[in-house]
Design an enzyme around this catalytic site. Structure first.
Site, PDB file in Angstrom:
ATOM      1  N   HIS A   1       0.033 -17.911  -9.582  1.00  0.00           N
ATOM      2  CA  HIS A   1       1.110 -17.099  -8.984  1.00  0.00           C
ATOM      3  C   HIS A   1       1.688 -17.901  -7.820  1.00  0.00           C
ATOM      4  O   HIS A   1       1.355 -17.695  -6.655  1.00  0.00           O
ATOM      5  CB  HIS A   1       0.568 -15.750  -8.500  1.00  0.00           C
ATOM      6  CG  HIS A   1       1.561 -15.021  -7.637  1.00  0.00           C
ATOM      7  ND1 HIS A   1       2.754 -14.555  -8.123  1.00  0.00           N
ATOM      8  CD2 HIS A   1       1.555 -14.728  -6.318  1.00  0.00           C
ATOM      9  CE1 HIS A   1       3.437 -13.994  -7.139  1.00  0.00           C
ATOM     10  NE2 HIS A   1       2.730 -14.092  -6.028  1.00  0.00           N
TER      11      HIS A   1
ATOM     12  N   GLY B   1      -3.334  -9.970  -2.954  1.00  0.00           N
ATOM     13  CA  GLY B   1      -3.064 -10.722  -1.710  1.00  0.00           C
ATOM     14  C   GLY B   1      -3.028 -12.218  -1.975  1.00  0.00           C
ATOM     15  O   GLY B   1      -3.871 -12.754  -2.692  1.00  0.00           O
TER      16      GLY B   1
ATOM     17  N   GLY C   1       0.825  -1.216   0.000  1.00  0.00           N
ATOM     18  CA  GLY C   1       0.000   0.000   0.000  1.00  0.00           C
ATOM     19  C   GLY C   1       0.852   1.256   0.000  1.00  0.00           C
ATOM     20  O   GLY C   1       0.562   2.216  -0.710  1.00  0.00           O
TER      21      GLY C   1
ATOM     22  N   GLN D   1     -15.511  -9.685   1.203  1.00  0.00           N
ATOM     23  CA  GLN D   1     -15.148  -8.614   0.263  1.00  0.00           C
ATOM     24  C   GLN D   1     -15.820  -8.844  -1.093  1.00  0.00           C
ATOM     25  O   GLN D   1     -16.257  -7.892  -1.744  1.00  0.00           O
ATOM     26  CB  GLN D   1     -13.624  -8.490   0.140  1.00  0.00           C
ATOM     27  CG  GLN D   1     -13.017  -7.928   1.438  1.00  0.00           C
ATOM     28  CD  GLN D   1     -11.539  -7.608   1.351  1.00  0.00           C
ATOM     29  OE1 GLN D   1     -10.902  -7.825   0.331  1.00  0.00           O
ATOM     30  NE2 GLN D   1     -10.989  -7.101   2.440  1.00  0.00           N
TER      31      GLN D   1
ATOM     32  N   ASN E   1      -7.871 -16.637   4.701  1.00  0.00           N
ATOM     33  CA  ASN E   1      -8.096 -15.707   3.595  1.00  0.00           C
ATOM     34  C   ASN E   1      -9.534 -15.747   3.108  1.00  0.00           C
ATOM     35  O   ASN E   1     -10.055 -14.732   2.642  1.00  0.00           O
ATOM     36  CB  ASN E   1      -7.094 -15.958   2.475  1.00  0.00           C
ATOM     37  CG  ASN E   1      -5.768 -15.311   2.815  1.00  0.00           C
ATOM     38  OD1 ASN E   1      -5.696 -14.100   2.935  1.00  0.00           O
ATOM     39  ND2 ASN E   1      -4.737 -16.108   3.040  1.00  0.00           N
TER      40      ASN E   1
ATOM     41  N   ARG F   1       1.171 -16.415   4.986  1.00  0.00           N
ATOM     42  CA  ARG F   1       1.391 -17.731   5.596  1.00  0.00           C
ATOM     43  C   ARG F   1       2.435 -17.590   6.689  1.00  0.00           C
ATOM     44  O   ARG F   1       3.477 -16.984   6.493  1.00  0.00           O
ATOM     45  CB  ARG F   1       1.898 -18.680   4.518  1.00  0.00           C
ATOM     46  CG  ARG F   1       1.872 -20.118   4.940  1.00  0.00           C
ATOM     47  CD  ARG F   1       2.143 -21.009   3.739  1.00  0.00           C
ATOM     48  NE  ARG F   1       1.815 -22.383   4.037  1.00  0.00           N
ATOM     49  CZ  ARG F   1       1.472 -23.269   3.121  1.00  0.00           C
ATOM     50  NH1 ARG F   1       1.399 -22.927   1.866  1.00  0.00           N
ATOM     51  NH2 ARG F   1       1.206 -24.507   3.472  1.00  0.00           N
TER      52      ARG F   1
ATOM     53  N   ASP G   1       5.336 -11.636 -11.821  1.00  0.00           N
ATOM     54  CA  ASP G   1       6.061 -12.770 -12.419  1.00  0.00           C
ATOM     55  C   ASP G   1       6.424 -12.455 -13.871  1.00  0.00           C
ATOM     56  O   ASP G   1       7.526 -12.754 -14.333  1.00  0.00           O
ATOM     57  CB  ASP G   1       5.187 -14.029 -12.345  1.00  0.00           C
ATOM     58  CG  ASP G   1       4.629 -14.234 -10.956  1.00  0.00           C
ATOM     59  OD1 ASP G   1       5.429 -14.441 -10.034  1.00  0.00           O
ATOM     60  OD2 ASP G   1       3.398 -14.137 -10.771  1.00  0.00           O
TER      61      ASP G   1
HETATM   62  P1  NAI Z   1       1.531  -6.266   4.785  1.00  0.00           P
HETATM   63  O1  NAI Z   1       1.352  -7.296   5.864  1.00  0.00           O
HETATM   64  O2  NAI Z   1       2.590  -5.229   4.891  1.00  0.00           O
HETATM   65  O3  NAI Z   1       0.155  -5.480   4.592  1.00  0.00           O
HETATM   66  C1  NAI Z   1      -1.080  -6.118   4.531  1.00  0.00           C
HETATM   67  C2  NAI Z   1      -2.100  -5.162   5.093  1.00  0.00           C
HETATM   68  O4  NAI Z   1      -3.384  -5.756   4.921  1.00  0.00           O
HETATM   69  C3  NAI Z   1      -1.931  -4.890   6.586  1.00  0.00           C
HETATM   70  O5  NAI Z   1      -1.847  -3.483   6.806  1.00  0.00           O
HETATM   71  C4  NAI Z   1      -3.179  -5.481   7.204  1.00  0.00           C
HETATM   72  O6  NAI Z   1      -3.654  -4.724   8.326  1.00  0.00           O
HETATM   73  C5  NAI Z   1      -4.158  -5.408   6.035  1.00  0.00           C
HETATM   74  N1  NAI Z   1      -5.296  -6.315   6.125  1.00  0.00           N
HETATM   75  C6  NAI Z   1      -5.347  -7.571   6.656  1.00  0.00           C
HETATM   76  N2  NAI Z   1      -6.598  -8.049   6.598  1.00  0.00           N
HETATM   77  C7  NAI Z   1      -7.345  -7.105   6.005  1.00  0.00           C
HETATM   78  C8  NAI Z   1      -8.732  -7.002   5.699  1.00  0.00           C
HETATM   79  N3  NAI Z   1      -9.584  -7.984   5.986  1.00  0.00           N
HETATM   80  N4  NAI Z   1      -9.163  -5.876   5.098  1.00  0.00           N
HETATM   81  C9  NAI Z   1      -8.319  -4.866   4.827  1.00  0.00           C
HETATM   82  N5  NAI Z   1      -7.011  -4.889   5.130  1.00  0.00           N
HETATM   83  C10 NAI Z   1      -6.534  -5.994   5.702  1.00  0.00           C
HETATM   84  O7  NAI Z   1       1.654  -7.112   3.430  1.00  0.00           O
HETATM   85  P2  NAI Z   1       2.162  -6.621   1.993  1.00  0.00           P
HETATM   86  O8  NAI Z   1       3.622  -6.818   1.910  1.00  0.00           O
HETATM   87  O9  NAI Z   1       1.583  -5.300   1.688  1.00  0.00           O
HETATM   88  O10 NAI Z   1       1.516  -7.756   1.071  1.00  0.00           O
HETATM   89  C11 NAI Z   1       0.111  -7.876   0.926  1.00  0.00           C
HETATM   90  C12 NAI Z   1      -0.241  -9.166   0.218  1.00  0.00           C
HETATM   91  O11 NAI Z   1       0.272  -9.163  -1.098  1.00  0.00           O
HETATM   92  C13 NAI Z   1       0.332 -10.437   0.872  1.00  0.00           C
HETATM   93  O12 NAI Z   1      -0.694 -11.432   0.832  1.00  0.00           O
HETATM   94  C14 NAI Z   1       1.456 -10.820  -0.038  1.00  0.00           C
HETATM   95  O13 NAI Z   1       1.718 -12.210   0.019  1.00  0.00           O
HETATM   96  C15 NAI Z   1       0.869 -10.413  -1.372  1.00  0.00           C
HETATM   97  N6  NAI Z   1       1.834 -10.285  -2.468  1.00  0.00           N
HETATM   98  C16 NAI Z   1       1.427 -10.679  -3.717  1.00  0.00           C
HETATM   99  C17 NAI Z   1       2.255 -10.594  -4.800  1.00  0.00           C
HETATM  100  C18 NAI Z   1       1.800 -11.041  -6.157  1.00  0.00           C
HETATM  101  O14 NAI Z   1       2.648 -11.050  -7.084  1.00  0.00           O
HETATM  102  N7  NAI Z   1       0.549 -11.425  -6.401  1.00  0.00           N
HETATM  103  C19 NAI Z   1       3.622 -10.055  -4.660  1.00  0.00           C
HETATM  104  C20 NAI Z   1       3.952  -9.609  -3.329  1.00  0.00           C
HETATM  105  C21 NAI Z   1       3.077  -9.738  -2.269  1.00  0.00           C
END
Ligand code: NAI
Length: 328
Positions: free
Chosen positions: A187, A130, A17, A112, A105, A92, A159
């Site tokens: 992914h 996510g 974010g 959502q 999740n 995880r 990717d």
């Molecule tokens: P982060 O842990 O820094 O941030 C996640 C945020 O989501 C936190 O602020 C948390 O409070 C919030 N959150 C949790 N449950 C929620 C809900 N029900 N409603 C709204 N907000 C909620 O994690 P980061 O680094 O920002 O990564 C986020 C996701 O993106 C992870 O699942 C990560 O694995 C995924 N990801 C996906 C990639 C892709 O290529 N598809 C690449 C990198 C990360």
């Protein structure tokens, strides 16, 4: 100037974010003539941190930022949203079984999906970032009866960009020389980055590299396991590159892909290329006027077929698991 569009972002106070919001507000996602209203969703304990991010957004005095809404209620954050980037998810943790991860999740993406179905714009474009992104998208779209399943995408663009960067490094060419990259499937480590149809300066990438051992034993695992390598090096998962990929994905969806090229997007399979219908699977796509079309007629050899089937099998297992958990 155009009227503003509404862009919802979940997990807005998280790592991704923090890299994402400022670029959306600057016009990087939808263009320098498109004002945006950001509608930010967080869990209640993170609202204070989110408020700090909003203070910084305001301090940028972005000309295109027409408003910011924050909430811990999906029905508020998704109200009339034209675009929704679902970033917030539960990562995880050590010792967590896959079913625990999917269940946790599901608790996020089921409500959502329901909220998007009720309150978002009827033309909303939803991108799930996510993880596990493909299956989270499947959960969300399965709980959104008033929207079309094709309005939900999962992100394989990071990717895709990693695959371009690694190929550019190998061939000594700039990334701009590389076209027609494809990430097939999930992914996850089972994804299949396809060099058989990619081009480097108009030449077939696989033939140009001419080294199957490198392709199979170096390139494929380097791209597929890049996320783990970044965690190992940085102590944190990819964030700026993930945010950049989300911007790229939404920009392609909203504004189209260039002539003579395509990109990779994951969404519900219509059975193309023998991928079981309904799986949220990465395909090569072109986009024109908001219409996403799977690139047709690519020849699939035996090596590719086995890789494409393996990643489909993994997605099918995840689909069965979320069905058993009653999430869809
Ligand atoms: P982060 O842990 O820094 O941030 C996640 C945020 O989501 C936190 O602020 C948390 O409070 C919030 N959150 C949790 N449950 C929620 C809900 N029900 N409603 C709204 N907000 C909620 O994690 P980061 O680094 O920002 O990564 C986020 C996701 O993106 C992870 O699942 C990560 O694995 C995924 N990801 C996906 C990639 C892709 O290529 N598809 C690449 C990198 C990360």
């Amino acid at each position: 100037m155009k009227p503003p569009v509404r862009v919802a972002v979940t997990g807005a106070a998280g790592q991704i974010g923090y890299s994402l919001l400022f670029r959306i507000a600057s016009g990087a996602m939808l263009g320098s003539d498109q004002p945006v209203i950001l509608q930010l969703l967080e869990i209640t304990p993170a609202l204070k941190a989110l408020n700090g991010v909003v203070m910084e957004l305001n301090d940028c005095a972005f000309p295109l930022l027409a408003g910011v809404v924050t909430s811990d209620d999906p029905k508020v954050a998704f109200k009339d949203a034209d675009y929704a980037l679902l970033v917030g998810a539960l990562p995880r943790k050590a010792g967590m079984e896959r079913s625990d991860l999917l269940n946790a999740n599901g608790g996020i993406f089921k409500p959502q999906g329901e909220a998007l179905s009720e309150v978002a714009s009827r033309n909303v474009k939803v991108l799930v970032v996510g993880n596990p992104a493909n299956t989270n998208a499947f959960i969300a779209l399965s709980n959104a009866p008033k929207l079309k399943p094709t309005q939900f995408h999962a992100m394989v663009r990071l990717d895709h960009n990693r695959a371009i960067s690694q190929l550019a490094e190998k061939t000594g060419k700039p990334v701009t020389a590389i076209k027609k990259m494809t990430i097939w499937g999930n992914h996850s480590v089972t994804q299949f980055p396809d060099l058989y149809h990619a081009e480097v300066d108009g030449k077939n990438a696989y033939d140009l590299v001419n080294d199957h051992t490198w392709y199979e034993n170096v390139y494929l695992p380097t791209v597929a396991k890049r996320g783990a390598a970044i965690i190992e090096a940085r102590g944190l998962s990819s964030a700026a590159s993930a945010a950049n990929a989300a911007i790229d994905h939404m920009r392609s969806w909203a504004l189209g892909t260039p002539e003579g090229d395509w990109t990779s997007m994951a969404f519900v399979s219509d059975g193309s290329y023998g991928v079981p219908e309904g799986l949220v699977y990465g395909f090569p796509v072109t986009v024109k006027n908001g219409q996403v079309e799977i690139v047709k007629g690519l020849e699939i050899n035996a090596f590719s077929r086995a890789k494409m089937d393996a990643t489909a099998k993994e997605l099918d297992e995840e689909r069965q698991a979320v069905k058993q958990l009653g999430l869809v």
